[in-house]
Design an enzyme around this catalytic site. Structure first.
Site, PDB file in Angstrom:
ATOM      1  NE  ARG A 223     -36.938  11.191 -21.827  1.00 51.99           N
ATOM      2  CZ  ARG A 223     -37.983  10.526 -22.286  1.00 51.99           C
ATOM      3  NH1 ARG A 223     -38.199  10.493 -23.596  1.00 51.99           N
ATOM      4  NH2 ARG A 223     -38.803   9.897 -21.473  1.00 51.99           N
ATOM      5  CG  HIS A 271     -41.316  15.410 -25.928  1.00 54.01           C
ATOM      6  ND1 HIS A 271     -40.364  15.592 -24.951  1.00 54.01           N
ATOM      7  CD2 HIS A 271     -41.592  14.069 -25.911  1.00 54.01           C
ATOM      8  CE1 HIS A 271     -40.084  14.433 -24.378  1.00 54.01           C
ATOM      9  NE2 HIS A 271     -40.824  13.497 -24.947  1.00 54.01           N
TER      10      HIS A 271
END
Length: 308
Positions: A223, A271
């Site tokens: 993350r 991502h």
């Protein structure tokens, strides 16, 4: 049974049609159409609406459409509301593919060769075998174990680190903060697959990088807030790290002019390492819905104290 889906609309429409065919007893409503809110037992979402329990007074569980649940503010949810993250084979396979691509690219010095190509420089460098390259994976959940299985099959010298003890065939495992330094010292390529928690926020920093072998490389697929960006840039500038593959950032997307965009030693992707696959995910969702109906624990139920 009535459930509500609140996320990407095209996928929701596909799930609605699929469930109507394979599980007609389950009524899937797509936000903002919620049907009778008092009949809604489960919410499947990336982000729940505000005033969740006032919107759905009889809600029994909140299910994430993604592999993590850290996008949820758990402090705003009832403490006894089960929260479930998505575990499905398509998402896992996507992560295995991306991590394998990143590790192989770093192992074969591709960032350096791409820099040489841009400089019109023809120069070879020594090639190391996979068995001579130590790959360390932080985070030994479903995704971490699947990635390690693939990397072991390619002959890499693999290690893993997690908060609690784990045992994985062909992988040397470390655990806990006391063993983190030893793990890092044996990681030529470090792969971060940790969930975002208070303890992992900012974990990828200069103190951690200092414990890696000189010239190590980073694959960040955890993350964004786990990475201290200035410390990474400093480590690359000093040669402590040779390269980095970054798929998650904070914020997303990165602003124009951010140093990562043009950095010659960074591969940056938006991502996309892994994504929930529409068909396999709805089948996994149905399996969990049937578990719920039978009173069994759902797959992916998070520990609220750990946050994952």
């Amino acid at each position: 049974m009535h459930i509500v889906y609140k996320s990407e609309a095209t996928r929701g429409a596909h799930w609605q049609r699929w469930l109507a065919q394979h599980a007609p007893d389950i009524q899937l409503h797509i936000w903002p159409d919620i049907g009778d809110p008092e009949q809604v037992e489960l919410l499947v979402a990336w982000q729940p609406p505000e005033n969740l329990m006032r919107t759905f007074p009889n809600l029994k569980a909140l299910l994430s459409v993604g592999a993590g649940a850290d996008q949820f503010d758990l402090t705003q949810l009832p403490p006894d509301l089960p929260v479930v993250r998505m575990i499905e084979p398509g998402l896992t396979q996507g992560m295995v593919e991306y991590v394998t691509f990143a590790v192989l690219g770093l192992h074969r010095d591709m960032p350096r060769y791409f820099q040489q190509q841009r400089a019109e420089q023809w120069q070879t460098h020594p090639i190391r075998t996979a068995s001579q390259r130590r790959v360390g994976v932080m985070g030994l959940g479903e995704l971490g174990q699947a990635c390690l299985k693939q990397l072991v099959s390619l002959g890499f010298d693999c290690a893993g680190w997690s908060r609690t003890p784990r045992g994985i065939s062909g992988v040397r495992c470390w655990h806990g903060s006391d063993q983190l330094g030893d793990f890092l010292a044996h990681s030529d390529i470090l792969v971060c697959l940790l969930p975002l928690t208070d303890s992992t926020r900012g974990l990828l920093n200069k103190q951690l990088f200092a414990q890696l072998p000189d010239g190590a490389a980073l694959v960040q697929v955890g993350r964004g807030p786990q990475l201290h960006e200035a410390d990474l840039l400093a480590a690359l500038a000093s040669g402590k790290l040779s390269a980095a593959v970054i798929d998650v950032t904070d914020p997303e997307p990165l602003p124009a002019g951010h140093p990562f965009w043009q950095h010659p030693a960074i591969w940056l992707t938006p991502h996309i390492a892994s994504a929930t696959q529409t068909d396999s995910a709805v089948a996994a969702l149905l399996d969990n819905l049937r578990r719920y109906q039978r009173g069994e624990p759902m797959v992916g139920l998070i520990d609220r104290n750990r946050g994952y």
